[in-house]
Write a protein that holds these residues in place. Structure first.
Motif, mmCIF file in Angstrom:
data_model
loop_
_atom_site.group_PDB
_atom_site.id
_atom_site.type_symbol
_atom_site.label_atom_id
_atom_site.label_comp_id
_atom_site.label_asym_id
_atom_site.label_seq_id
_atom_site.Cartn_x
_atom_site.Cartn_y
_atom_site.Cartn_z
ATOM 1 N N ASN A 185 3.812 -5.135 -9.650
ATOM 2 C CA ASN A 185 3.626 -5.249 -11.095
ATOM 3 C C ASN A 185 2.265 -5.928 -11.274
ATOM 4 O OD1 ASN A 185 3.876 -5.577 -13.846
ATOM 5 N ND2 ASN A 185 5.431 -7.193 -13.727
ATOM 6 N N GLY A 186 1.209 -5.103 -11.368
ATOM 7 C CA GLY A 186 -0.137 -5.662 -11.372
ATOM 8 C C GLY A 186 -0.556 -6.034 -9.962
ATOM 9 N N LYS A 187 -1.523 -6.959 -9.885
ATOM 10 C CA LYS A 187 -2.076 -7.327 -8.574
ATOM 11 C C LYS A 187 -1.407 -8.550 -7.991
ATOM 12 C CE LYS A 187 -6.639 -5.440 -7.905
ATOM 13 N NZ LYS A 187 -7.722 -5.427 -8.889
ATOM 14 N N ARG A 188 -1.440 -8.624 -6.671
ATOM 15 C CA ARG A 188 -0.841 -9.754 -5.962
ATOM 16 C C ARG A 188 -1.477 -11.080 -6.368
ATOM 17 N NH1 ARG A 188 -2.945 -8.721 -0.669
ATOM 18 N NH2 ARG A 188 -4.334 -10.488 -0.574
ATOM 19 N N LYS A 189 -0.641 -12.122 -6.421
ATOM 20 C CA LYS A 189 -1.138 -13.480 -6.654
ATOM 21 C C LYS A 189 -1.374 -14.135 -5.299
ATOM 22 C CE LYS A 189 -0.471 -14.609 -11.217
ATOM 23 N NZ LYS A 189 0.092 -13.376 -11.680
ATOM 24 N N GLY A 190 -2.361 -14.981 -5.238
ATOM 25 C CA GLY A 190 -2.562 -15.725 -4.004
ATOM 26 C C GLY A 190 -3.246 -14.911 -2.924
ATOM 27 N N LYS A 191 -3.572 -15.585 -1.836
ATOM 28 C CA LYS A 191 -4.354 -14.942 -0.782
ATOM 29 C C LYS A 191 -3.499 -14.082 0.145
ATOM 30 C CE LYS A 191 -7.548 -18.763 -0.513
ATOM 31 N NZ LYS A 191 -7.557 -20.033 0.200
ATOM 32 N N LEU A 192 -2.275 -14.517 0.376
ATOM 33 C CA LEU A 192 -1.488 -13.859 1.416
ATOM 34 C C LEU A 192 -0.469 -12.872 0.848
ATOM 35 C CD1 LEU A 192 -0.741 -16.994 3.623
ATOM 36 C CD2 LEU A 192 -2.491 -15.268 3.982
ATOM 37 N N PRO A 193 -0.442 -11.629 1.361
ATOM 38 C CA PRO A 193 0.638 -10.721 0.994
ATOM 39 C C PRO A 193 1.895 -11.091 1.786
ATOM 40 C CG PRO A 193 -1.110 -9.591 2.238
ATOM 41 C CD PRO A 193 -1.381 -11.053 2.319
ATOM 42 N N THR A 226 2.593 -9.529 -9.990
ATOM 43 C CA THR A 226 2.296 -9.833 -8.587
ATOM 44 C C THR A 226 2.758 -8.665 -7.720
ATOM 45 O OG1 THR A 226 2.502 -11.500 -6.828
ATOM 46 C CG2 THR A 226 4.490 -11.038 -8.086
ATOM 47 N N GLU A 227 2.503 -8.786 -6.433
ATOM 48 C CA GLU A 227 2.975 -7.769 -5.492
ATOM 49 C C GLU A 227 3.475 -8.469 -4.235
ATOM 50 O OE1 GLU A 227 0.148 -4.656 -4.600
ATOM 51 O OE2 GLU A 227 1.280 -4.050 -2.830
ATOM 52 N N PHE A 228 4.664 -8.106 -3.785
ATOM 53 C CA PHE A 228 5.167 -8.622 -2.510
ATOM 54 C C PHE A 228 6.219 -7.664 -1.957
ATOM 55 C CE2 PHE A 228 9.422 -10.377 -3.574
ATOM 56 C CZ PHE A 228 9.369 -10.343 -4.966
ATOM 57 N N PHE A 274 3.169 -2.291 5.951
ATOM 58 C CA PHE A 274 2.666 -3.258 4.967
ATOM 59 C C PHE A 274 1.177 -3.485 5.210
ATOM 60 C CE2 PHE A 274 7.109 -4.543 6.024
ATOM 61 C CZ PHE A 274 7.679 -4.113 4.839
ATOM 62 N N PRO A 275 0.496 -4.197 4.266
ATOM 63 C CA PRO A 275 -0.909 -4.529 4.535
ATOM 64 C C PRO A 275 -1.048 -5.214 5.893
ATOM 65 C CG PRO A 275 -0.296 -5.189 2.302
ATOM 66 C CD PRO A 275 0.956 -4.710 2.961
ATOM 67 N N LYS A 276 -2.181 -4.970 6.542
ATOM 68 C CA LYS A 276 -2.396 -5.467 7.903
ATOM 69 C C LYS A 276 -2.266 -6.986 8.001
ATOM 70 C CE LYS A 276 -5.128 -3.928 11.701
ATOM 71 N NZ LYS A 276 -6.438 -3.856 12.272
ATOM 72 N N ASP A 277 -2.780 -7.678 6.958
ATOM 73 C CA ASP A 277 -2.793 -9.137 7.000
ATOM 74 C C ASP A 277 -1.535 -9.749 6.370
ATOM 75 O OD1 ASP A 277 -3.446 -8.205 4.485
ATOM 76 O OD2 ASP A 277 -4.807 -9.871 4.030
ATOM 77 N N ALA A 278 -0.535 -8.932 6.065
ATOM 78 C CA ALA A 278 0.681 -9.444 5.422
ATOM 79 C C ALA A 278 1.390 -10.431 6.354
ATOM 80 C CB ALA A 278 1.609 -8.291 5.059
ATOM 81 N N GLY A 334 2.645 -8.992 16.995
ATOM 82 C CA GLY A 334 1.282 -9.247 16.514
ATOM 83 C C GLY A 334 1.199 -9.477 15.025
ATOM 84 N N ARG A 335 2.330 -9.767 14.365
ATOM 85 C CA ARG A 335 2.323 -10.008 12.920
ATOM 86 C C ARG A 335 2.371 -11.502 12.656
ATOM 87 N NH1 ARG A 335 0.486 -5.172 12.581
ATOM 88 N NH2 ARG A 335 1.840 -3.711 13.664
ATOM 89 N N ARG A 336 1.566 -11.961 11.692
ATOM 90 C CA ARG A 336 1.606 -13.385 11.330
ATOM 91 C C ARG A 336 2.963 -13.699 10.721
ATOM 92 N NH1 ARG A 336 -3.344 -14.693 7.665
ATOM 93 N NH2 ARG A 336 -2.770 -16.828 8.178
#
Ligand SMILES: [Zn+2]
Length: 335
Positions: free
Chosen positions: A56-64, A159-161, A185-189, A258-260
């Motif tokens: 719903n719109g763009k993600r909040k914060g730095k981390l997905p 946000t997006e998650f 998911f996004p690579k850095d999620a 290999g995922r954070r």
């Protein structure tokens, strides 16, 4: 559909029978509970895990963020033959509970059968103080994620998650492993394992959700732990920060792919249905720990959590170097 309350979600999820590989009742109930929830898309992957994206719109914060909970719990399943068909009157117990205790539980008449699943037969009891059920691990985690999705959606938060509900965790993270390998998911999620765990190393029941710095098998992503802790501080949510090494969780599996990863755990009583005197018993958690968990996951996905006033370690050391420059000179001269 009106927004379901946390208590209503808990009631509906906790009464579903489940066991490793036999999570269909839980998955169906999660889908039913999320039916009509705005801004979400659900998908079932090839392993049978349920994946959800809120956009719903763009993600909040730095981390997905990817919130994850598992749908199974240690329990009995009918023994399958080579073709996966159940063998008559034969049961396997799947999950980490010692055999003598399991056998004593069966002798006490505590096994209840539904189709191919056999669970310990305890009622779901929910009060303002305490939640008691056969499978708090990890149906509490599933319920908390559903509640998070609904609350964020009903407030129309931009946000997006993502969220995942996995299969076969109790037999070695099979569902999580599938997701960790494919990673849709996004690579850095960053994966956040939402669990219930035995409180150890200073953690206590009722002390708030535990930000898990690691488990029995690995330690988790330092920046992600810091982001969760910052969010808790900013929102004044009481949490405990601990190494919970009495067991392992899906964050370890994701990280091995290999995922954070990081974990948040609700302190759990009678872990895997074993009481302090080693009898089969219902698991339990405190209501305040669960509501605090939902506040935390909501804040995590809905706020910037930029850590106002927080400096990185690099910035802090650079500052100190400047501040103490004359002392360093003086000390050096005296060597
Ligand atoms: Zn477990």
């Amino acid at each position: 559909m009106p927004v379901p309350t946390l208590t209503a979600i808990l009631k509906r999820i906790l009464k579903q029978p489940t066991a490793p590989f036999h999570e269909y009742h839980v998955r169906k109930e999660i889908e039913a509970l999320l039916d009509g929830c705005p801004h979400i898309k659900t998908k079932i992957d090839k392993f049978g895990n349920l994946l959800v994206t809120y956009k719903n719109g763009k993600r909040k914060g730095k981390l997905p963020w990817v919130l994850g909970a598992h749908m199974d719990h240690p329990g009995f399943v009918r023994t399958p033959n080579d073709k996966g068909k159940p063998i008559k009157d034969s049961w396997d117990f799947l999950g980490g509970v010692p055999k003598p205790e399991v056998e004593k539980g069966v002798k006490r008449g505590l096994r209840k059968v539904k189709g191919q699943i056999g669970t310990w037969n305890f009622p779901v009891k929910i009060t303002d103080g305490k939640i008691e059920a056969t499978a708090c691990d990890d149906l509490i985690g599933c319920a908390a994620i559903i509640s998070t999705l609904w609350d964020i959606a009903s407030l129309d938060i931009k946000t997006e998650f993502h969220a995942v509900f996995t299969r076969a965790e109790e037999v070695g993270f099979l569902g999580a492993w599938h997701i960790g390998q494919k990673w849709p998911f996004p690579k850095d999620a960053v994966f956040v394992s939402i669990e219930t765990s035995r409180p150890v190393n200073g953690a206590v029941m009722g002390g708030g959700p535990i930000v898990r710095v690691g488990d029995r098998l690995s330690v988790f992503d330092s920046d992600a732990v810091a982001a969760v802790m910052r969010t808790a501080t900013e929102q004044a949510i009481r949490v405990q920060r601990c190494l919970l090494d009495a067991g392992a969780c899906e964050a370890t599996a994701m990280q091995a792919c290999g995922r954070r990863s990081v974990g948040i755990s609700v302190p759990l009583g009678n872990y895997h249905n074993l009481s302090d005197d080693r009898k089969i018993a219902p698991e339990w958690v405190t209501m305040s720990d669960v509501t605090a968990l939902v506040s935390l996951t909501k804040a995590l996905v809905a706020t910037e959590h930029v850590g106002i006033g927080e400096r990185t370690i690099r910035e802090r050391v650079e500052m100190r170097k400047k501040e103490y420059a004359n002392h360093l000179k003086a000390g050096n001269a005296a060597f």
